[in-house]
Design an enzyme around this catalytic site. Structure first.
Site, short mmCIF file in Angstrom:
data_model
loop_
_atom_site.label_atom_id
_atom_site.label_comp_id
_atom_site.label_asym_id
_atom_site.label_seq_id
_atom_site.Cartn_x
_atom_site.Cartn_y
_atom_site.Cartn_z
N HIS A 125 0.79 -1.08 0.09
CA HIS A 125 0.07 -0.08 0.04
C HIS A 125 0.84 1.34 -0.02
CE1 HIS A 125 -4.08 1.83 1.21
NE2 HIS A 125 -3.33 2.83 0.83
N ASP A 144 1.04 2.75 3.65
CA ASP A 144 0.09 3.69 3.22
C ASP A 144 0.76 5.18 3.02
OD1 ASP A 144 -2.15 5.15 2.31
OD2 ASP A 144 -3.55 5.14 4.21
ZN LIG Z 1 -6.89 4.62 2.22
ZN LIG Z 2 -4.02 4.69 0.81
#
Ligand SMILES: [Zn+2]
Ligand SMILES: [Zn+2]
Lengths: 306, 429
Positions: B62, B305
């Site tokens: 991610h 992320d």
């Molecule tokens: Zn997200």
């Molecule tokens: Zn993301």
């Protein structure tokens, strides 16, 4: 005596001694305001910028007047929310202001935390004049001053904040300040207007307005901010008024000794009836006068620190 | 060119390997695992990795690379450099670029750009056209071009109907639908709803906003038989729901970010926008639930992320500042410091969550320490104490809340595609 911080960002965590000092100092300035010449040279040569990103004639005028009474040089920077919607220029604006060698910045902004951000990018003393739904400390201080003027103390008083507490920076500053000063604080309003976790701050929640009137010395009645989509949290203003509106009948029936505060501007017929707004229980105009004295105290204490 | 990795402990749970053995790598291919001769040592460049682990190359599934569209914040190259510095040999990138990764052309563009780099980039393509949530993207074509999964990350797939379609369609090639779980009607806030949002006066984002979509997606995965991967899980309830789903053998997997297992919404007290992300930082109870979930296998992987933002964009009013933080270069250090050294999970589990499981979810092969295999590995010093310094980051952006944090454990070398990243340099091997 001096304050423990060079900024007034909020009342959360502000020590009792600081609040006491501000309120005591305000008493002195309150006397100044009764003189024929209502001006002292205390902040002569200091430059203060009023940085207002939200419309608020009342608060701005109160601050400006306080600054003039203290003989400070003031500059107003007001801009509507929409023109700086994305806010890219906030930091640049502050840098520009900073370059003009200002001593203090009074800031109002729709984003919570802006005063903290300012302390990181400016050397000036920062005074929070209302940031998002976070705090509005000078309003709470003037409320506390006005209550203390009437009762002689805040300690042990039962004070209830009524209305859209969850969306009121005035309410939050009052809660933090009053708790510190030893008052018993409760809130009253529809559940959708009660902040999440408020009990964890030692605040009681009351759902019934008659109960609230009966069991308190003071009601601080908040403005129902129709512009801040209060509409999604209550079915209608009429319903709100019927269940939480302060009327003379309710006051007379439940508690004839109660004191009513309101930070203004009032929505007559919504949170208060006109009869109450102009009647014997309220001290709304005293609050306005006291506001100037309290702001003078804050400006003076911060402005003479360094 | 011949190199030898000497005295490292080879650790690969996928081959049940946990043993100290030397590796001989020639032209990027593993030639010997143990039993090296004196001649081998004489004819090779020898790297002494005593006290270190050698694991199958780390994989972060991610990552937001900002190319195409916002090359001022990150490019495929700078993001890949950051990945290598963080110990990763492969990453998957999210489709919310400008334009979105919703055409084969852009998938191929990214694959092409990553070809020459040590770090391999696998594109996750948009699940719906332009990530608008109206109609599913041309998944067959995208998959054919090299996409390994589908997501509308940044937002949830808007309706249950479109999600149903996406799951049924993607089932044909067993690719996961990776969901950013957030009910749009509840998600206008800037921080977790709770006592801290009350104190700070920031618009709240309730945890139930995530939970509602997690259960919707789980039920839809069960109904369709499709494969759902829950991105950046952040709430206690969501972890419970995934645990419940796994018990029922529903095809669902989940990942957690280092910030969600190390930080709480208490960190927002100074309104530093480097703590603003979506999902937001939650409570200590949620953090504990995520660590428990990592421990018992409810949460399959750790992913960063990684979300680069320029300083100008991040240094502004809290409610207007964009969500997200960079994470590639602190991810392993945080996982080792907070999970392994605090004895919450084992080193084997770290390898599973940062290397093996992401590949399994995306149907990619797990590198093996076997003769004849391509060398795709990470060397980890679990005890190296270092201080995070964003100014030295390879990422183009610096928006990390972990600057100046002391961490224990770091990758010291990565090898992939006949390249080695060691002591801040890329070397051809
Ligand atoms: Zn997200
Ligand atoms: Zn993301």
């Amino acid at each position: 005596m001096s304050l423990s911080s060079r900024h007034l960002l909020g009342l959360y965590g502000v020590p009792k001694e600081d609040i006491q000092l501000i309120l005591d100092t305000a008493t002195t300035f309150r006397e100044v305001l009764e003189r024929p010449i209502k001006k002292v040279p205390t902040l002569q040569g200091k430059t203060i910028v009023n940085l207002f990103y939200e419309n608020s004639t009342r608060t701005r005028i109160s601050f400006e007047l306080a600054q003039k009474r203290l003989s400070a040089d003031t500059v107003n920077f007001s801009t509507s929310t929409s023109s700086t919607k994305k806010g890219e220029s906030f930091k640049d604006t502050v840098r520009n202001i900073e370059a003009m060698k200002v001593d203090m910045i009074v800031v109002r902004h729709q984003s919570a935390g802006i005063p903290y951000f300012l302390t990181r990018i400016s050397k000036a003393n920062i005074i929070n004049a209302g940031d998002g739904l976070h705090e509005h400390p000078t309003q709470a201080l003037l409320d506390m001053y006005s209550i203390r003027e009437k009762f002689g103390t805040l300690k042990g008083l039962n004070i209830c904040i009524v209305g859209d507490v969850a969306h009121s920076r005035v309410a939050m500053s009052n809660i933090f300040g009053l708790k510190t000063m030893g008052a018993n604080v409760s809130v009253c309003g529809p559940s959708t207007m009660i902040p999440v976790g408020i009990e964890e701050l030692g605040v009681k929640v009351c759902k019934n307005i008659d109960e609230a009137i009966k069991s308190n010395d003071v009601l601080n009645v908040l403005r129902i901010q129709l512009e801040r989509d209060a509409g999604s949290r209550i079915p209608s203003v009429r319903e709100y008024h019927n269940f939480y509106g302060i009327t003379s009948e309710r006051l007379e029936k439940n508690n004839k000794n109660i004191l009513i505060l309101h930070p203004g501007p009032i929505n007559r017929g919504v949170e208060l009836t006109s009869e109450v707004a102009d009647g014997p229980y309220q001290i709304i105009l005293d609050q306005v006068t006291n506001g100037v004295a309290v702001r003078m105290a804050v400006l003076y204490l911060l402005g003479t620190m360094n | 060119m011949k190199i030898i990795l000497k005295d490292a402990t080879l650790l690969n749970p996928a081959q049940k390997l946990h043993e100290k053995k030397d590796l001989l790598i020639e032209d990027g291919i593993i030639r010997k695992v143990g039993e090296l001769t004196d001649e081998d040592y004489e004819k090779s460049t020898v790297y002494d990795f005593a006290g270190k682990y050698c694991v199958p190359g780390l994989f972060d599934m991610h990552v937001h690379l900002r190319e195409p569209g916002r090359e001022d914040e990150e490019t495929i190259e700078t993001g890949s450099n950051a990945a290598a510095a963080g110990g990763f040999t492969e990453i998957a990138c999210m489709p919310n670029t400008t334009p979105d990764i919703d055409s084969a052309e852009i998938v191929r563009y990214i694959k092409e750009k990553s070809k020459e780099h040590l770090v391999e980039v696998y594109p996750i393509a948009a699940a719906t056209k332009k990530r608008q949530g109206e109609a599913i993207s041309p998944m067959f074509e995208l998959y054919g071009a090299g996409a390994v999964g589908f997501s509308d990350d940044g937002v949830t797939i808007k309706t249950a109907a479109v999600l149903k379609n996406a799951l049924e369609y993607s089932k044909m090639f067993d690719a996961p639908i990776i969901e950013h779980c957030e009910d749009e009607s509840l998600s206008s806030g800037a921080m977790n709803e709770g006592i801290n949002s009350t104190i700070l006066g920031l618009p709240p984002l309730p945890s139930v906003s995530e939970d509602i979509i997690v259960i919707r997606d789980i039920l839809m995965a069960e109904y369709t038989g499709g494969k759902v991967h829950i991105a950046h899980i952040s709430t206690k309830r969501a972890v419970e729901l995934v645990r419940w789903a796994k018990k029922r053998n529903i095809n669902v997997t989940a990942e957690a970010t280092p910030h969600h297992f190390t930080l709480t919404d208490e960190s927002l007290k100074t309104y530093d926008t480097n703590f603003k992300m979506n999902p937001p930082l939650r409570t200590a109870e949620d953090v504990e639930a995520i660590i428990e979930g990592l421990k018992d296998g409810t949460i399959d992987c750790i992913a960063s992320d990684h979300a680069p933002h320029s300083i100008e964009e991040k240094e502004m009013e809290f409610i207007y500042a964009p969500n997200g933080i960079i994470g590639l270069e602190t991810e392993l250090g945080l996982a080792l410091s907070e999970l392994v050294h605090k004895k919450r999970i084992t080193m084997e589990q770290i390898v599973e969550k940062l290397s093996i499981n992401p590949r399994k979810i995306l149907n990619l092969p797990v590198p093996q320490f076997k003769v004849g295999e391509k060398a795709n590995l990470t060397v980890i010093d679990p005890d190296l104490i270092w201080t995070v310094d964003v100014s030295t980051f390879k990422s183009k952006s610096k928006n990390s809340p972990f600057d100046k944090k002391l961490l224990t454990g770091k990758a010291v070398a990565v090898i992939n595609k006949r390249k080695m990243y060691y002591e801040d340099k890329f070397i051809d091997i």
